[in-house]
Enzyme design. Structure first.
Site, PDB file in Angstrom:
ATOM      1  N   GLU A 422       2.593  -2.936   2.268  1.00 26.01           N
ATOM      2  CA  GLU A 422       1.817  -4.215   1.778  1.00 26.01           C
ATOM      3  C   GLU A 422       0.848  -3.907   0.594  1.00 26.01           C
ATOM      4  OE1 GLU A 422       0.083  -6.278   5.087  1.00 26.01           O
ATOM      5  OE2 GLU A 422       1.818  -6.801   5.868  1.00 26.01           O
ATOM      6  N   GLU A 513       8.547  -6.974   9.726  1.00 25.35           N
ATOM      7  CA  GLU A 513       7.466  -7.103  10.191  1.00 25.35           C
ATOM      8  C   GLU A 513       7.207  -8.496  10.548  1.00 25.35           C
ATOM      9  OE1 GLU A 513       3.239  -6.232   9.126  1.00 25.35           O
ATOM     10  OE2 GLU A 513       3.697  -4.179   8.402  1.00 25.35           O
TER      11      GLU A 513
END
Length: 813
Positions: A422, A513
């Site tokens: 991320e 995720e």
């Protein structure tokens, strides 16, 4: 010539307060050593986390006395070898500084022969404060580089190459650990230093595999030396060859005419070949899995594929994200690694993602993944922050990644190198980077390009993936919402507060995720909270909830789906029902969209301390209800209900690369367990197939809304699976008050539990105070079909009965 391993008991002393002295086990960490000597309270209990913060505000000295004999001193060189040194450290031998360390993820090797003496020697390691070094590094940067605010409790950890979540995360305790987490070794060298062994596989059109072995070694003198290489098959057959130290290339090859191929779990077996390389009293042994692997990202009508292909077969990747095993690294034992990874495989997983805010895992982790058939999506260790791109930082990281790729690339389980977690997205999270995006994109690209170049140089046989999530190479798009290419992180249900049916609005190619929190079970709560704190808003419980909105999100979602639970134990139980429903809803729908979707990795597998979190296995090792559901929704053959526009459908899924016969029945029951209607089915599921075998018009269902529920029982080659579908949220259903009885049966294969009910019971969950788990739990129990469940643990019948509690949904209110 014998290697000297300096593990075991060392002496620990504070350089900030000389009165604090304790033994420490190496490999190990400072916190666990102080706890073992009663110098600190248990950081995991109550609110003790606050009371132990002083530990990371000290400098620490670790010392070890060891004996050196004359034969060791006869060697012209003696290498001190260190890895997993956390983090800023100076190493001295007999008072002379021989090495400075500042990267937990690098290996360090230095000749200490000039500093050794016959008899007693002293090795001293000074561990400096990480927070002070991080701050100093941040102040030297040419422009501010935002750190993981909201996760880290200690600033600027992004400037240090250490486990980022040591400073806290939204599931993690803040301990800022320090120590040495791998063996400390002294290696005498006479003629040649063996520094590394790498292999490469070349597959021929006739099925033959040619294995090339390359050796990195350093010649010390002119004396002759030879390198012995032995390859042993899974059946004990050996090939061997000898390489002269004078050879132009330190490499050899083995031909395997009929290779036994390694497969991910659920697709075949995991045979491993043993490779041993020996020279000058040094030896490297590796277990090699022979397999072909690539990542298919070809463009298609929907966008671009993201499919792992092993031995020419497309794999449905199923699994979870992995965080560090324990917040105190000294408690990360091989036995606990094995238990967790075996539990992952037991839930029909075949992939684990090693998340980028943790650590490159220990050797035993990857060895177990090879053995168990668990593919590894390996993040490089960067997460949820921006990172420097100064020449000094990039040079350090280059050495780190080169070492880690060389260390790990021979593992058959490694499937992908991913640059970070991320970090592309983080460019848009912080005021500095939002207002000057171009500058920080260039900063990111400088680092990411170095990562890519090193990975592709060191391992040209695997794909480098820039970030997770990522839409593809040089694509900085919104991979949190764009589902037609790359890997996706889908957090709209948890972070954005959407209902579970939001999972039906996306069809990710690979979701790496997504997750939903629950509270831990009551037996786990008892390990960290006194009964006076058995309340989700008590100080202790809030200390063990690191997501600022976590408790509010869970309780608000209760009000959408359930009648509010009547007491604390039922709140814990219902939170785990809710979590299981969330992940089940997503996983079943996305699997039903195979081959569009080829990867489902939920967040997260494990906890690093007892905490409210997204895990499916609690810190104590107990399976949450989610893990039992994962065993079913990740099964190779599954029957799932899919809500289509005008109908309810039953879709049968087969992930295996073979045809499978399936038969079963969909039954519409009323709340007394009486049959409203039945629909038998029988079919052959082709390999890697999805097949719709039944549909019911929604108008028919709506006309009898709330009168019952649909239940399917499917049998595939003697293995039975079930699933249940309801026509409304649970709070509006007339759930019957059901009585569930349990009989414990002692048999030659252990204890079994026979469960019966007078009426349908839902999410029937077994909870045991002691150690152990069950073969199944959190299931629908029908009065017409008693359930037999095996207990997998060491308790006797009396102990199991005394510590057993059975939950069901209708008892929550």
């Amino acid at each position: 010539m014998t290697q000297l391993i300096l593990d075991g008991e060392w002496k620990l002393a504070s350089l900030t307060d000389g009165s604090i002295v304790a033994p420490i086990q190496i490999p190990g960490d400072v916190h666990s050593a102080l706890l073992a000597s009663d110098k600190i309270p248990d950081p995991y209990y109550g609110c003790n986390e606050t009371d132990v913060q002083w530990v990371s505000e000290h400098d620490w000295l670790l010392t070890k006395s060891f004996e050196v004999d004359s034969s060791t001193l006869e060697a012209p060189r003696v290498d001190l070898m260190l890895s997993m040194v956390d983090t800023v450290a100076s190493i001295a031998v007999n008072g002379e500084v021989v090495l400075l360390c500042a990267n937990m993820f690098r290996e360090y090797r230095v000749d200490v022969r000039p500093y050794l003496k016959q008899g007693e020697n002293i090795l001293a390691v000074t561990l400096k404060r990480a927070d002070i070094e991080a701050k100093a590094r941040a102040e030297r940067l040419p422009f501010p580089v935002p750190w993981a605010v909201g996760n880290n409790q200690i600033p600027h950890m992004n400037t240090l190459r250490k486990t980022q979540c040591h400073a806290g995360w939204d599931w993690g305790i803040c301990l800022l650990a320090s120590g040495i987490y791998d063996s400390v070794k002294l290696q005498p060298i006479h003629n040649m230093a063996l520094k590394g062994v790498r292999t490469a596989q070349q597959w021929q059109s006739n099925g033959q595999c040619d294995l090339t072995v390359s050796i990195e070694a350093e010649r010390l003198g002119t004396d002759s030396a030879s390198i012995e290489c032995v390859l042993t098959s899974p059946y004990g057959e050996s090939q061997s060859t000898t390489i002269s130290a004078d050879a132009e290339s330190l490499a050899c090859g083995f031909t395997i005419a009929h290779p036994e191929r390694w497969w991910p779990a659920g697709y075949g077996s995991q045979p491993l070949y043993s490779l041993t390389v020996s020279v000058d009293g040094q030896q490297v042994t590796k277990r090699i899995g022979l397999r072909e692997l690539h990542l298919d990202t070809t463009k298609d009508e929907a966008g671009s594929a993201m499919t792992f292909v092993v031995n020419g077969k497309a794999i449905m990747s199923k699994g979870a994200n992995w965080i560090p095993l324990d917040a105190m690294p000294g408690w990360q034992t091989p036995e606990r690694y094995r238990q967790l990874l075996e539990d992952a495989k037991a839930a029909n997983m075949n992939m684990i993602r090693v998340w980028g805010g943790g650590m490159y895992e220990r050797d035993c982790f990857y060895e177990l993944c090879d053995e168990l058939g668990l593919m590894v999506w390996q993040d490089l260790m960067f997460a949820c922050a921006l990172y420097p791109s100064t020449p000094e930082f990039l040079k350090d990281v280059e050495q780190e990644v080169a070492y880690q790729v060389r260390r790990l690339s021979d593992h058959a389980s490694i499937a992908l190198w991913c640059g970070d977690n991320e970090v592309i997205g983080a460019i848009g999270w912080y005021p500095e980077s939002r207002t000057n995006r171009e500058k920080y994109v260039v900063n990111y690209d400088r680092l990411n390009r170095v990562l890519q170049e090193v990975v592709e140089r060191e391992d040209p046989y695997r794909r480098f993936w820039a970030s997770s999530p990522c839409n593809g190479e040089l694509d900085f798009g919104d991979a949190w919402h764009d589902d037609n290419k790359g890997d996706m992180h889908f957090w709209d249900v948890w972070h954005s507060g959407k209902s579970f049916d939001a999972y039906h609005t996306v069809k990710p190619r690979f979701c790496s995720e997504f997750g939903y929190q629950s509270w831990p079970s009551l037996p786990t709560v008892k390990t960290f909270a006194s009964e006076a704190d058995w309340n989700v808003t008590s100080p202790t419980f809030e200390q063990h909830q690191k997501n600022g909105r976590g408790n509010s999100i869970m309780t608000e979602m209760f009000t959408r789906y359930f009648r509010f639970p009547k007491d604390f134990a039922q709140m814990l139980y219902l939170s785990q029902v809710q979590q299981a429903l969330a992940i089940k809803t997503a996983s079943e729908y996305w699997r039903a969209n195979k081959p569009l979707c080829r990867g489902i990795l939920y967040w997260q597998l494990n906890d690093c301390w007892p905490v409210s979190s997204w895990s499916s296995i609690e810190y104590t090792g107990r399976w949450k209800q989610l893990h039992y559901h994962a065993k079913r929704f990740f099964d190779a053959q599954a029957a799932v209900f899919v809500e289509e526009q005008d109908a309810l459908a039953l879709r049968l899924i087969n992930d295996e690369h073979r045809n499978v016969d399936a038969k079963g029945q969909v039954t519409w029951y009323d709340w007394q367990g009486e049959v409203i209607d039945t629909w038998p089915f029988e079919t052959k599921l082709d390999e890697d197939d999805n097949q719709t075998v039944w549909q019911c018009d929604r108008q028919v269902i709506d006309e009898r809304k709330h009168q019952g529920f649909f239940h399917v029982v499917m049998e595939c080659e003697g293995k039975e699976s079930t699933n249940t579908w309801f026509d409304d949220v649970y709070k509006r259903l007339p759930l019957p008050k059901t009585s569930v009885d349990v009989e414990i049966i002692e048999g030659k294969d252990g204890l079994q539990l026979l469960l019966t009910s007078d009426l349908p019971a839902f999410f029937v969950h077994l909870e045991f105070e002691g150690e152990g788990r069950f073969s199944d739990s959190s299931f629908t129990l029908m009065p017409c079909s008693p359930a037999t469940v095996n207990f997998e643990g060491c308790a006797d019948a009396e102990t199991l009965k005394a510590g057993l509690r059975v939950y069901q949904l209708s008892e929550t209110f």
